[in-house]
Design a protein around this motif. Structure first.
Motif, PDB file in Angstrom:
ATOM      1  N   LEU A 168       0.810  -1.215   0.000  1.00  0.00           N
ATOM      2  CA  LEU A 168       0.000   0.000   0.000  1.00  0.00           C
ATOM      3  C   LEU A 168       0.843   1.265   0.000  1.00  0.00           C
ATOM      4  O   LEU A 168       0.315   2.364   0.175  1.00  0.00           O
ATOM      5  CB  LEU A 168      -0.939  -0.002   1.213  1.00  0.00           C
ATOM      6  CG  LEU A 168      -1.926  -1.174   1.273  1.00  0.00           C
ATOM      7  CD1 LEU A 168      -2.764  -1.101   2.537  1.00  0.00           C
ATOM      8  CD2 LEU A 168      -2.825  -1.170   0.037  1.00  0.00           C
ATOM      9  N   GLY A 169       2.153   1.110  -0.164  1.00  0.00           N
ATOM     10  CA  GLY A 169       2.996   2.288  -0.249  1.00  0.00           C
ATOM     11  C   GLY A 169       4.337   2.143   0.431  1.00  0.00           C
ATOM     12  O   GLY A 169       5.310   2.778   0.045  1.00  0.00           O
ATOM     13  N   GLY A 170       4.401   1.364   1.519  1.00  0.00           N
ATOM     14  CA  GLY A 170       5.651   1.198   2.236  1.00  0.00           C
ATOM     15  C   GLY A 170       6.143   2.467   2.897  1.00  0.00           C
ATOM     16  O   GLY A 170       7.350   2.708   3.014  1.00  0.00           O
ATOM     17  N   ALA A 171       5.224   3.309   3.372  1.00  0.00           N
ATOM     18  CA  ALA A 171       5.592   4.605   3.943  1.00  0.00           C
ATOM     19  C   ALA A 171       6.253   4.442   5.307  1.00  0.00           C
ATOM     20  O   ALA A 171       5.933   3.523   6.067  1.00  0.00           O
ATOM     21  CB  ALA A 171       4.357   5.494   4.077  1.00  0.00           C
ATOM     22  N   VAL A 172       7.173   5.353   5.604  1.00  0.00           N
ATOM     23  CA  VAL A 172       7.806   5.399   6.930  1.00  0.00           C
ATOM     24  C   VAL A 172       7.542   6.735   7.622  1.00  0.00           C
ATOM     25  O   VAL A 172       7.816   6.884   8.813  1.00  0.00           O
ATOM     26  CB  VAL A 172       9.318   5.147   6.839  1.00  0.00           C
ATOM     27  CG1 VAL A 172       9.588   3.748   6.304  1.00  0.00           C
ATOM     28  CG2 VAL A 172      10.019   6.197   5.973  1.00  0.00           C
ATOM     29  N   MET A 184      -1.378   9.764  -0.966  1.00  0.00           N
ATOM     30  CA  MET A 184      -0.350   9.569  -1.988  1.00  0.00           C
ATOM     31  C   MET A 184       0.982   9.286  -1.290  1.00  0.00           C
ATOM     32  O   MET A 184       1.383  10.018  -0.377  1.00  0.00           O
ATOM     33  CB  MET A 184      -0.206  10.823  -2.858  1.00  0.00           C
ATOM     34  CG  MET A 184      -1.524  11.388  -3.378  1.00  0.00           C
ATOM     35  SD  MET A 184      -2.368  10.300  -4.547  1.00  0.00           S
ATOM     36  CE  MET A 184      -1.309  10.484  -5.986  1.00  0.00           C
ATOM     37  N   THR A 185       1.666   8.231  -1.717  1.00  0.00           N
ATOM     38  CA  THR A 185       2.954   7.878  -1.135  1.00  0.00           C
ATOM     39  C   THR A 185       4.034   8.025  -2.207  1.00  0.00           C
ATOM     40  O   THR A 185       3.836   7.610  -3.359  1.00  0.00           O
ATOM     41  CB  THR A 185       2.934   6.449  -0.581  1.00  0.00           C
ATOM     42  OG1 THR A 185       1.857   6.333   0.360  1.00  0.00           O
ATOM     43  CG2 THR A 185       4.234   6.126   0.137  1.00  0.00           C
ATOM     44  N   LEU A 186       5.156   8.623  -1.835  1.00  0.00           N
ATOM     45  CA  LEU A 186       6.177   8.969  -2.816  1.00  0.00           C
ATOM     46  C   LEU A 186       7.567   8.937  -2.184  1.00  0.00           C
ATOM     47  O   LEU A 186       7.703   8.905  -0.959  1.00  0.00           O
ATOM     48  CB  LEU A 186       5.890  10.359  -3.401  1.00  0.00           C
ATOM     49  CG  LEU A 186       5.522  11.463  -2.398  1.00  0.00           C
ATOM     50  CD1 LEU A 186       6.736  12.230  -1.958  1.00  0.00           C
ATOM     51  CD2 LEU A 186       4.487  12.397  -2.998  1.00  0.00           C
TER      52      LEU A 186
END
Length: 643
Positions: free
Chosen positions: A448-452, A493-495
Motif C-alpha cells: 500500500l505504499g511502504g511509507a515510513v 499519496m505515497t512517494l
C-alpha cells in the motif's frame, strides 16, 4: 456580460443581469433612500446549528445561546427583509466546501438549496468553492446532476430542496468573481459583479476571490485560471461601473482580518483596526488601503472572525468579569485616507451583518453606512415561532439529516480526552497527530505504499477537531464527527523523497522559504521528530530531524528500527538517502505552497483520508482500549520550537 456566461445562469437571473438589475422598485424621490444589506460569510454548509456562541469572548459558556442553522438563518433574514422592502442578501465566500457530512455527502447540493430558500442574491467565490474544481463550481451554479463514469452519481440530485426529487436546480443566487480569469479567453470564470436597483438607484456588488487560492486548493481543479490582485481588479472596474451611472459600490471579498488575542473580540468590535501583532495591516487591511475612494463598503470573510469596523464599532477591552466598552467612529483607511466601513459575520451562519445603507437619489452615491452584527440566536422566541410557521426549510434539513443519519451516527472509535485542532507554540495539534498517524498506518504496508513518514497540512485539520462541548470521557466518536474534522475527501499519496528534499520540505513550512507565503507547520507522524529555530532566517530554521521507524498497525505502536539522524545542527547527514513519505493528494499537487512535494518520485495513490482515519479509530473501538494521546508509544510532542 458575455452571452456564454449568461447561458450558465438561471433564465430569470440572466434576464435581470442583461438588464443591469435584479429588481426594480417603483421610482420615488425622497431626500435619501435607505437600503438594507444583509451579509454573511463562510457558511460552509452548516445546515444545522454548530453550537453556542456569545456576542464576545467574555460571555460565560452557560449564557451563550444556541446559534445558526439554516432554518434560524432564514428566519432572521426574513425578519430583516420585512423591516425594509429595499433589501439585498450577500455573501463573502465559502458557502460550500469543508462542510459537515449532511451537505458534503451530497456534493454540497443541500448547502446551495438551503441558500436558495434563505434568499441569497450575490456571493463572492471563496477558495473553498474551488475544492472540487472550477467545473464543479459551474455545475452548482447552473444545476444538473453530478456524473460518475458517465452516469448520474447516486449521491447527487436527491432534490430534497429543489423543485422535485431526482433533480438539482442549481443556485438561484449568483456567484461573483472579478479576479478569476480564464487564461485562454481572458474572460472571468463567473460574472465580476451584480447590480441591484433600489428606487432607480443602482448599487454594484463586486465579488473578489482570495488571490492566494491556487496555494490552498488542488492545482488540477483550477488549471488554466489566473487569480489576480484583489485591489487592482476592483480599481479597474470602477470606471466601468461609473460609465453605467453607478456610484454606489460594495466589495464582497473573501479575505479578512481578526481582532487581536487578549481582546474580548466583540462581534461589533474592531480592536486595533484588525492589525497584526507587529502593528502591520492585516491581509484585508492591505487590500482596503489600496482601494479606490469610490468603494463605499467592504464585506469580508475567510478568517472566520466577526468584526465591525464602522461608525457602530465598540472596542471591548478589560476582563470578562469587567469589560470596558469604548464606542468610536472608525473604519479601515483606503488609498485616499478615508475610513471605509468593513465587516465580517464570522462563520457557520452564527452571525448576520445587518447594514443600513443610505443613498442620495440625485447623486446616486452612498451618504451613510450603519452596520451591526447580530447573533443568529435560535432561542429567540419570535424566531422559534417563525420557524414553526414556515417549516419548509427545516423539513429539507431534516430530510437530508435522515438520509445521512445512519452513517453519521456510527461509532468509529473512542478517545480518552479532548483532541482539539489547536496548535501549540511549535505548531503541533492533538487532532493532527491522530489524523497523520492514521495516514501512515494506512500506507505503511509494502503493498500500500511502504511509507515510513506521513505529513498533514494544518489547514486540513478542521475545527473543533475531536473536542466536543459537554463530552464525558472516554468518548465515543461518530463517523459524522470524524468527517467534520477531515471533510475534504483527499486521496493518500505515497512517494519517494530524499533526505535533502525532506529538509527542504520542512523549511518550506515557514514564510519566505521556497515561495511560502505564510507559516504552515505540518503535522508529523509517530516516530518522526524535529526542531526548528524561530529566530533563524528563512530556509535555515530546521536544526535537528530524527526518525524512529514505527509499526503503527500495532497497538500500541512499536519501534521497528533504531533511531536515525537525518539532520544534525542544520546539516543533512545523507542527502541522497530515500524515504517513502505519505501526504494527501492536495499537498502532493503543491497545495499550501508545498512545491517540494511535486519533486517526489515513484508516486503511488491510495485510499481516501477519511477511510484511513476511520480504520485507525476502529482499532480503538470497544471492547478495545480507547485512543490515549498521552501514552509514551505515541511519542508526543514531536515538534520542538527553539527561540
Amino acid at each position: 456580460m458575455p452571452m456564454h456566461l449568461l447561458r450558465l445562469l438561471p433564465a430569470a437571473l440572466a434576464t435581470a443581469l442583461t438588464l443591469g438589475c435584479a429588481v426594480k422598485e417603483p421610482a420615488v424621490a425622497p431626500s435619501t433612500i435607505t437600503v438594507k444589506v444583509i451579509g454573511f460569510n463562510d457558511y460552509h454548509g452548516r445546515l444545522q446549528s454548530p453550537g453556542t456562541m456569545g456576542a464576545h469572548a467574555g460571555v460565560p459558556a452557560a449564557q451563550r445561546p444556541p446559534v445558526g442553522g439554516a432554518d434560524a438563518l432564514a428566519a432572521y433574514v426574513a425578519r430583516m427583509k420585512e423591516s425594509n422592502p429595499l433589501h439585498v442578501v450577500v455573501g463573502a465566500g465559502d458557502v460550500i466546501g469543508a462542510s459537515p457530512l449532511i451537505s458534503a455527502l451530497f456534493y454540497d447540493e443541500p448547502s446551495v438549496e438551503s441558500l436558495n430558500h434563505i434568499g441569497l442574491d450575490f456571493n463572492a467565490v471563496g477558495n473553498h468553492e474551488f475544492d472540487k474544481g472550477a467545473a464543479e463550481l459551474l455545475r452548482l451554479q447552473r444545476g444538473d446532476c453530478r456524473l460518475r463514469d458517465g452516469a448520474p452519481d447516486p449521491r447527487s440530485c436527491r432534490g430534497l430542496g429543489s423543485a422535485a426529487p431526482g433533480r438539482f436546480d442549481g443556485a438561484r443566487f449568483q456567484w461573483l468573481s472579478a479576479n478569476v480569469v480564464d487564461k485562454a479567453s481572458g474572460r472571468t470564470l463567473l460574472p465580476a459583479y451584480g447590480i441591484k436597483n433600489f428606487n432607480g438607484v443602482p448599487v454594484a456588488f463586486i465579488g473578489m476571490t482570495l488571490k492566494e487560492t491556487p496555494a490552498v486548493v488542488t492545482p488540477t481543479g483550477i488549471a488554466g485560471l489566473e487569480f489576480r490582485d484583489e485591489a487592482d481588479t476592483v480599481n479597474a472596474l470602477v470606471p466601468q461601473l461609473r460609465a453605467q451611472g453607478i456610484e454606489a459600490i460594495v466589495v464582497l471579498v473573501h479575505q479578512g482580518g481578526e481582532q487581536p488575542e487578549g481582546s474580548l473580540k466583540d462581534i461589533n468590535g474592531c480592536v486595533d483596526d484588525l492589525r497584526q501583532p507587529d502593528g502591520g495591516d492585516s491581509d484585508l487591511g492591505r487590500i482596503v488601503r489600496r482601494l479606490d475612494d469610490a468603494v463605499d463598503l467592504v464585506i469580508s470573510g475567510h478568517t472566520h472572525a466577526a468584526y465591525n469596523c464602522s461608525a457602530r464599532t465598540v472596542d471591548l477591552a478589560g476582563s470578562p468579569a469587567s469589560p470596558v466598552a469604548t464606542p468610536r467612529p472608525t473604519g479601515l483607511p483606503n488609498r485616499a485616507g478615508r475610513l471605509v466601513p468593513v465587516t465580517s459575520a464570522g462563520s457557520y451562519g452564527r452571525v448576520l451583518t445587518d447594514i443600513d445603507v443610505s443613498l442620495d437619489p440625485r447623486s446616486r452615491d452612498v451618504v451613510a453606512v450603519a452596520p451591526r452584527n447580530v447573533l443568529v440566536d435560535r432561542s429567540d422566541a419570535a424566531i422559534q415561532a417563525r420557524i414553526e410557521s414556515r417549516p419548509a426549510l427545516r423539513q429539507v434539513v431534516q430530510a437530508y439529516d435522515a438520509l445521512v443519519a445512519p452513517l453519521a451516527a456510527q461509532v468509529v472509535g473512542s478517545i480518552t480526552r479532548a483532541l482539539p485542532a489547536v496548535a501549540n507554540a511549535a505548531g503541533e495539534m492533538p487532532a493532527g497527530n491522530l489524523i497523520v498517524d492514521s495516514q501512515l498506518a494506512a500506507t505503511q504496508p509494502a503493498a500500500l505504499g511502504g511509507a515510513v513518514i506521513a505529513f498533514m497540512n494544518p489547514g486540513g485539520v478542521r475545527a473543533p477537531g475531536f473536542d466536543f462541548a459537554g463530552a464525558r470521557y472516554p468518548y465515543d466518536v461518530s463517523y459524522g464527527q470524524a468527517f467534520t474534522t477531515q471533510p475534504f475527501g483527499n486521496t493518500l499519496m505515497t512517494l519517494d523523497l530524499t533526505a535533502l528534499q525532506l529538509k527542504n520540505l520542512l523549511e518550506q513550512q515557514f514564510e519566505g522559504c521556497l515561495g511560502q507565503t505564510t507559516q504552515r507547520v505540518m503535522q508529523v507522524s509517530n516516530g518522526f521528530a524535529y526542531s526548528w529555530k524561530a529566530g533563524n532566517p528563512p530556509c535555515s530554521r530546521i536544526t535537528e530531524v530524527r526518525l524512529t521507524r514505527m509499526d503503527l498497525n500495532a497497538t500500541p505502536p512499536v519501534p521497528l528500527a533504531a533511531p536515525e539522524v537525518i539532520v544534525r545542527d542544520g546539516v543533512v547527514q545523507q542527502p541522497e538517502r530515500v524515504y517513502r513519505v505519505t501526504v494527501n493528494s492536495y499537498m502532493q499537487g503543491g497545495g499550501d505552497n508545498f512545491s517540494v512535494l511535486r519533486e517526489g518520485r515513484n508516486v503511488l495513490g491510495g485510499g481516501q483520508d477519511i477511510d484511513a482515519l476511520v480504520a485507525y479509530l476502529n482499532a480503538h473501538k470497544a471492547p478495545r482500549a480507547p485512543y490515549d494521546p498521552s501514552i509514551p508509544a505515541l511519542r508526543a510532542p514531536r515538534i520542538t520550537r527553539l527561540p
